[in-house]
Design a protein around this motif. Structure first.
Motif, PDB file in Angstrom:
ATOM      1  N   PHE A 131       0.757  -1.210  -0.027  1.00  0.00           N
ATOM      2  CA  PHE A 131      -0.111   0.288   0.044  1.00  0.00           C
ATOM      3  C   PHE A 131       0.961   1.830  -0.016  1.00  0.00           C
ATOM      4  O   PHE A 131       0.459   1.958  -1.010  1.00  0.00           O
ATOM      5  CB  PHE A 131      -1.006  -0.047   1.256  1.00  0.00           C
ATOM      6  N   CYS A 132       2.147   1.116   1.185  1.00  0.00           N
ATOM      7  CA  CYS A 132       2.514   2.360   0.922  1.00  0.00           C
ATOM      8  C   CYS A 132       3.743   2.474  -0.512  1.00  0.00           C
ATOM      9  O   CYS A 132       3.905   3.899  -0.986  1.00  0.00           O
ATOM     10  CB  CYS A 132       4.174   2.178   2.223  1.00  0.00           C
ATOM     11  N   MET A 133       4.049   1.367  -1.420  1.00  0.00           N
ATOM     12  CA  MET A 133       4.408   0.653  -1.932  1.00  0.00           C
ATOM     13  C   MET A 133       3.632   2.205  -3.229  1.00  0.00           C
ATOM     14  O   MET A 133       4.241   2.929  -3.881  1.00  0.00           O
ATOM     15  CB  MET A 133       4.795  -0.011  -2.845  1.00  0.00           C
ATOM     16  N   GLY A 134       2.478   1.627  -3.518  1.00  0.00           N
ATOM     17  CA  GLY A 134       1.492   2.532  -4.417  1.00  0.00           C
ATOM     18  C   GLY A 134       1.330   4.205  -4.394  1.00  0.00           C
ATOM     19  O   GLY A 134       1.583   4.694  -4.971  1.00  0.00           O
ATOM     20  N   ILE A 135       1.445   4.312  -2.678  1.00  0.00           N
ATOM     21  CA  ILE A 135       2.181   6.034  -2.459  1.00  0.00           C
ATOM     22  C   ILE A 135       3.043   6.505  -3.703  1.00  0.00           C
ATOM     23  O   ILE A 135       3.327   7.626  -3.989  1.00  0.00           O
ATOM     24  CB  ILE A 135       1.480   5.916  -1.450  1.00  0.00           C
ATOM     25  N   ALA A 136       3.986   5.511  -2.767  1.00  0.00           N
ATOM     26  CA  ALA A 136       5.339   5.824  -3.227  1.00  0.00           C
ATOM     27  C   ALA A 136       5.015   6.268  -5.334  1.00  0.00           C
ATOM     28  O   ALA A 136       5.657   7.320  -5.712  1.00  0.00           O
ATOM     29  CB  ALA A 136       6.335   5.319  -3.466  1.00  0.00           C
ATOM     30  N   MET A 137       4.267   5.196  -5.271  1.00  0.00           N
ATOM     31  CA  MET A 137       4.693   5.385  -6.827  1.00  0.00           C
ATOM     32  C   MET A 137       3.730   6.951  -6.996  1.00  0.00           C
ATOM     33  O   MET A 137       3.807   6.925  -8.650  1.00  0.00           O
ATOM     34  CB  MET A 137       3.283   4.180  -7.758  1.00  0.00           C
TER      35      MET A 137
ATOM     36  N   SER B  90       5.751   9.243  -7.089  1.00  0.00           N
ATOM     37  CA  SER B  90       7.111   9.695  -8.697  1.00  0.00           C
ATOM     38  C   SER B  90       5.988  10.242  -9.788  1.00  0.00           C
ATOM     39  O   SER B  90       7.034  10.639 -10.363  1.00  0.00           O
ATOM     40  CB  SER B  90       7.361   7.869  -8.379  1.00  0.00           C
ATOM     41  N   ALA B  91       4.841   9.650  -9.595  1.00  0.00           N
ATOM     42  CA  ALA B  91       4.018  10.531 -10.715  1.00  0.00           C
ATOM     43  C   ALA B  91       4.388  11.992 -11.163  1.00  0.00           C
ATOM     44  O   ALA B  91       4.278  12.716 -11.942  1.00  0.00           O
ATOM     45  CB  ALA B  91       2.907  10.045 -10.444  1.00  0.00           C
ATOM     46  N   VAL B  92       3.865  12.280 -10.195  1.00  0.00           N
ATOM     47  CA  VAL B  92       3.933  13.809  -9.487  1.00  0.00           C
ATOM     48  C   VAL B  92       5.061  14.793  -9.743  1.00  0.00           C
ATOM     49  O   VAL B  92       5.146  15.840 -10.505  1.00  0.00           O
ATOM     50  CB  VAL B  92       3.228  14.080  -7.839  1.00  0.00           C
ATOM     51  N   ILE B  93       5.951  13.591  -9.422  1.00  0.00           N
ATOM     52  CA  ILE B  93       7.410  14.589  -9.431  1.00  0.00           C
ATOM     53  C   ILE B  93       7.710  13.991 -11.100  1.00  0.00           C
ATOM     54  O   ILE B  93       8.105  14.937 -11.809  1.00  0.00           O
ATOM     55  CB  ILE B  93       8.551  13.722  -8.776  1.00  0.00           C
ATOM     56  N   ALA B  94       7.984  13.265 -11.989  1.00  0.00           N
ATOM     57  CA  ALA B  94       7.909  12.719 -13.015  1.00  0.00           C
ATOM     58  C   ALA B  94       7.250  13.897 -14.162  1.00  0.00           C
ATOM     59  O   ALA B  94       6.918  14.608 -14.582  1.00  0.00           O
ATOM     60  CB  ALA B  94       7.421  11.368 -13.727  1.00  0.00           C
ATOM     61  N   LYS B  95       5.493  14.281 -13.330  1.00  0.00           N
ATOM     62  CA  LYS B  95       5.175  15.816 -13.829  1.00  0.00           C
ATOM     63  C   LYS B  95       5.699  17.182 -13.995  1.00  0.00           C
ATOM     64  O   LYS B  95       5.389  17.732 -15.075  1.00  0.00           O
ATOM     65  CB  LYS B  95       3.497  15.496 -13.668  1.00  0.00           C
TER      66      LYS B  95
ATOM     67  N   GLY C 127       1.307   6.727 -20.775  1.00  0.00           N
ATOM     68  CA  GLY C 127       2.610   6.159 -21.288  1.00  0.00           C
ATOM     69  C   GLY C 127       3.643   6.038 -19.753  1.00  0.00           C
ATOM     70  O   GLY C 127       4.737   5.099 -19.484  1.00  0.00           O
ATOM     71  N   MET C 128       3.904   7.701 -19.434  1.00  0.00           N
ATOM     72  CA  MET C 128       4.928   7.639 -18.079  1.00  0.00           C
ATOM     73  C   MET C 128       4.320   6.992 -17.702  1.00  0.00           C
ATOM     74  O   MET C 128       5.282   6.807 -16.624  1.00  0.00           O
ATOM     75  CB  MET C 128       4.157   9.680 -18.099  1.00  0.00           C
ATOM     76  N   MET C 129       2.937   7.293 -16.175  1.00  0.00           N
ATOM     77  CA  MET C 129       2.489   6.988 -15.570  1.00  0.00           C
ATOM     78  C   MET C 129       2.546   6.041 -15.313  1.00  0.00           C
ATOM     79  O   MET C 129       2.209   4.489 -14.455  1.00  0.00           O
ATOM     80  CB  MET C 129       0.635   7.126 -15.266  1.00  0.00           C
ATOM     81  N   LEU C 130       2.678   4.729 -16.742  1.00  0.00           N
ATOM     82  CA  LEU C 130       2.073   3.205 -16.741  1.00  0.00           C
ATOM     83  C   LEU C 130       3.956   2.445 -16.714  1.00  0.00           C
ATOM     84  O   LEU C 130       3.901   1.923 -16.046  1.00  0.00           O
ATOM     85  CB  LEU C 130       2.103   2.653 -18.636  1.00  0.00           C
ATOM     86  N   LEU C 131       4.345   3.692 -17.432  1.00  0.00           N
ATOM     87  CA  LEU C 131       5.977   3.073 -17.247  1.00  0.00           C
ATOM     88  C   LEU C 131       6.323   3.015 -15.904  1.00  0.00           C
ATOM     89  O   LEU C 131       7.491   2.409 -15.474  1.00  0.00           O
ATOM     90  CB  LEU C 131       6.919   4.365 -18.123  1.00  0.00           C
ATOM     91  N   ILE C 132       6.452   4.004 -15.233  1.00  0.00           N
ATOM     92  CA  ILE C 132       6.533   4.818 -13.587  1.00  0.00           C
ATOM     93  C   ILE C 132       6.067   3.538 -12.769  1.00  0.00           C
ATOM     94  O   ILE C 132       6.404   2.521 -11.641  1.00  0.00           O
ATOM     95  CB  ILE C 132       5.418   5.286 -12.246  1.00  0.00           C
TER      96      ILE C 132
ATOM     97  N   VAL D  84      14.061   9.990 -14.008  1.00  0.00           N
ATOM     98  CA  VAL D  84      13.321  10.287 -12.693  1.00  0.00           C
ATOM     99  C   VAL D  84      13.096   8.716 -12.817  1.00  0.00           C
ATOM    100  O   VAL D  84      13.728   8.951 -10.819  1.00  0.00           O
ATOM    101  CB  VAL D  84      11.404  10.810 -13.126  1.00  0.00           C
ATOM    102  N   LEU D  85      12.964   7.887 -12.198  1.00  0.00           N
ATOM    103  CA  LEU D  85      13.002   6.421 -11.802  1.00  0.00           C
ATOM    104  C   LEU D  85      14.510   6.536 -11.407  1.00  0.00           C
ATOM    105  O   LEU D  85      14.459   5.380 -10.263  1.00  0.00           O
ATOM    106  CB  LEU D  85      12.115   5.626 -12.849  1.00  0.00           C
ATOM    107  N   SER D  86      15.233   5.808 -12.510  1.00  0.00           N
ATOM    108  CA  SER D  86      16.505   5.908 -11.449  1.00  0.00           C
ATOM    109  C   SER D  86      17.003   6.974 -10.656  1.00  0.00           C
ATOM    110  O   SER D  86      18.020   6.032  -9.960  1.00  0.00           O
ATOM    111  CB  SER D  86      17.368   5.826 -12.738  1.00  0.00           C
TER     112      SER D  86
END
Length: 238
Positions: free
Chosen positions: A96-102, A105-110, A154-159, A209-211
């Motif tokens: 669940f915490c991993m889901g929040i981290a995703m 990460s999506a906000v940072i990428a955006k 694509g960005m969100m799915l790749l994250i 970003v993800l690296s």
């Protein structure tokens, strides 16, 4: 794994170089060269098919309806839940915490995406005399965009895929990658996105970003910080 190794630092630098090189292989100059020829070929391949087949037209229109966007999210949830249900309460809380981290990460990428000074109209706006699936079908399909770069879907799915690779391995990653391909295609087939919006735009941003989030202790530390703040009572054992 809360200490970044030299091996991971080398991987980060390598992935950043690939991401930046991929981006600059496309930009500048825009609308010429190898990438543009590929974009143009893919766009016209699908666009020329639209008036030839009503079945294809309505299929493309249907998968480009706003409501269909939720199907990609459902697929991600199903993959996520497949792993979640096998965990005990501690594992479920961590997931669940991993889901929040995703989501973070999506906000940072955006935010990184918004710093790139590129406004690129979709191919249906760029080219003259194109077939619009919304007009051919009469359905409110998304087939135009004033700014299509990079592909947000694509960005969100790749994250999501990147997180699943780190925490659940290659099999989970390949399952997610299939979802990336499947649900990035509709916008490309409908002409709201260029192919390079995804394979250059989305991929280059996510690689950089993800690296830094997954190959450093950042994601692990964030998840470990969040875990104790959530009571185990909310997460039932198998």
């Amino acid at each position: 794994a809360l200490i970044m190794t030299v091996k991971n630092l080398v991987k980060i630098i390598f992935l950043n170089i690939i991401g930046i090189a991929l981006f600059f292989s496309w930009y500048p100059p825009e609308h010429q060269g190898f990438w543009f020829q590929l974009d143009k070929s893919v766009f016209y391949f699908f666009n020329d098919l639209l008036p030839q087949s009503k079945v294809f037209t309505y299929f493309v229109a249907f998968v480009n309806l706003r409501a269909f966007d939720s199907v990609a999210f459902i697929f991600m949830l199903l993959i996520f839940y497949g792993y979640y249900r096998k965990c005990n309460a501690v594992g479920k809380r961590r997931m669940f915490c991993m889901g929040i981290a995703m989501l973070v990460s999506a906000v940072i990428a955006k935010q990184c995406d918004m710093e790139i000074p590129i406004e690129r109209a979709s191919p249906t706006k760029f080219f003259d005399q194109v077939n619009l699936v919304s007009q051919l079908s009469g359905l409110p399909a998304k087939d135009r965009a004033g700014d299509s770069f990079p592909g947000d879907h694509g960005m969100m799915l790749l994250i999501f895929s990147g997180y699943m690779l780190k925490y659940f391995g290659r099999k989970a990653f390949l399952e997610c990658l299939a979802v990336v391909v499947l649900f990035s295609l509709p916008r490309i087939m409908g002409g709201a996105h260029w192919l390079t919006d995804v394979i250059v735009g989305s991929v280059s941003i996510v690689l950089v970003v993800l690296s830094w989030l997954l190959l450093t202790p950042a994601s692990d530390k964030f998840i470990s910080w969040l875990e104790p703040k959530l009571s185990l009572r909310f997460f039932k054992d198998k």
